[in-house]
Scaffold this motif. Structure first.
Motif: not given
Length: 354
Positions: A31-51, A53-56
């Protein structure tokens, strides 16, 4: 609002397969709407963390770093399972949405969790984040209280007692981090042999066994936006385990750069512990011991261990940069940081009367 932690454009070489992420997310959450919008959190020096989004609707995806990594490090499945077990008894853990061990999706294990929208304090207070000394101290104490609360969690009730290996946690940590440092050492840093020898010779018995975070810092804590004194989340549970709480505090203090520290240590600062009103390291120790009911005559050992362990972590990351396994230019100076930390450890060893 500059106070809210913001994701940015994804760094080169750390892109995700957006179609694969989208398909996985929609299987996990129909039921998630539309397509995923993906961005990255710049902090951290180990694992990679992404945001993601689906709408709100907003989620966080965590995966290991790109390139060769140390065996048993960056275990996303373990981290997610620890978080799921802790959530009912320690409410500051983000809710796990989905876990993926199918490498056909992104080529690695990863998990998706809820996004906690709040304030994360990094190197300095945000421009529109204004606290006087009294309020800064109140904030500081509230954050330390969450570490005390974690150490009070009943591991058996949480179903995490299996993480413990019994007595000898201090010994295992010194042996383990010494081995990791030696394996990751590059030719342009010191050998830390004198520090490791001292840590072995002065090793105390475990003071207790409890759930520990192993990376508890301000930039792993989420504060409520409309009430920054309230902690709503604690992040980055990769190294959580059953262990000695004073070792956990020692790890945290390795990052606790205070206002009167020397220039090189100030350059390593990644949280606003230099702000007027923040507790000094000595005050943090005294407050923690008072609140936890634990007793220790001298804290030197745990502080020196924390600095050494930080050096070993930085060296493992620098090793990947040194050998061209990552192109992230943030890691270029980590070798200098390791050199400084060896000098700082040796100075603390010389001053200790243990």
């Amino acid at each position: 609002m500059t106070q809210i932690d913001q994701a940015v454009d994804i760094r080169e070489g750390e892109e995700l397969d957006a179609l694969a992420v989208d398909q996985f997310m929609k299987q996990a959450m129909p039921g998630l709407p539309g397509e995923a919008s993906i961005r990255q959190y710049p902090g951290g020096a180990s694992n990679l963390t992404y945001q993601v989004d689906y709408g709100n609707q907003s989620f966080v995806l965590r995966r290991p770093p790109v390139g060769k990594i140390a065996k048993s490090a960056h275990d996303m499945l373990r981290e997610a399972r620890v978080m799921k077990a802790l959530k009912p008894v320690y409410p500051y853990v983000p809710e796990i949405i989905a876990i993926c061990d199918d490498h056909e999706v992104l080529g690695c294990d990863f998990y998706v969790m809820e996004r906690l929208q709040g304030i994360i304090l990094r190197q300095d207070f945000p421009r529109d984040f204004e606290l006087n000394e009294r309020d800064t101290r109140k904030l500081c104490l509230n954050v330390i209280d969450k570490l005390v609360d974690l150490h009070r969690v009943d591991a058996k009730v949480a179903g995490l007692d299996h993480l413990g290996k019994g007595p000898g946690y201090v010994q295992r940590q010194i042996g383990g981090w010494s081995d990791r440092f030696r394996k990751a050492r590059t030719e342009d840093v010191g050998d830390f042999e004198a520090v490791m020898s001292w840590l072995n010779e002065k090793m105390p018995e475990d003071v207790a066994q409890c759930v520990i975070h192993n990376d508890f810092r301000f930039d792993n804590v989420v504060l409520r936006q409309d009430n920054p004194f309230e902690v709503i989340g604690v992040l980055d549970w990769e190294m959580a385990t059953i262990g000695d709480p004073l070792m956990d505090l020692g790890n945290s203090l390795a990052y606790w750069v205070q206002e009167d520290d020397d220039g090189p240590f100030q350059m390593l600062r990644r949280q606003p512990t230099h702000q007027p009103g923040m507790l000094s390291r000595e005050e943090v120790i005294a407050y923690y011991l008072e609140q936890s009911g634990l007793q220790v005559e001298r804290f030197d050992y745990y502080e020196i261990y924390g600095l050494f362990r930080l050096a070993a972590i930085l060296q493992q990351i620098y090793y990947r940069y040194f050998h061209g396994q990552t192109k992230d230019k943030r890691f270029a100076a980590f070798g200098h940081a390791v050199q400084y930390l060896e000098k700082r450890c040796l100075k603390r060893v010389e001053a200790s009367d243990l």
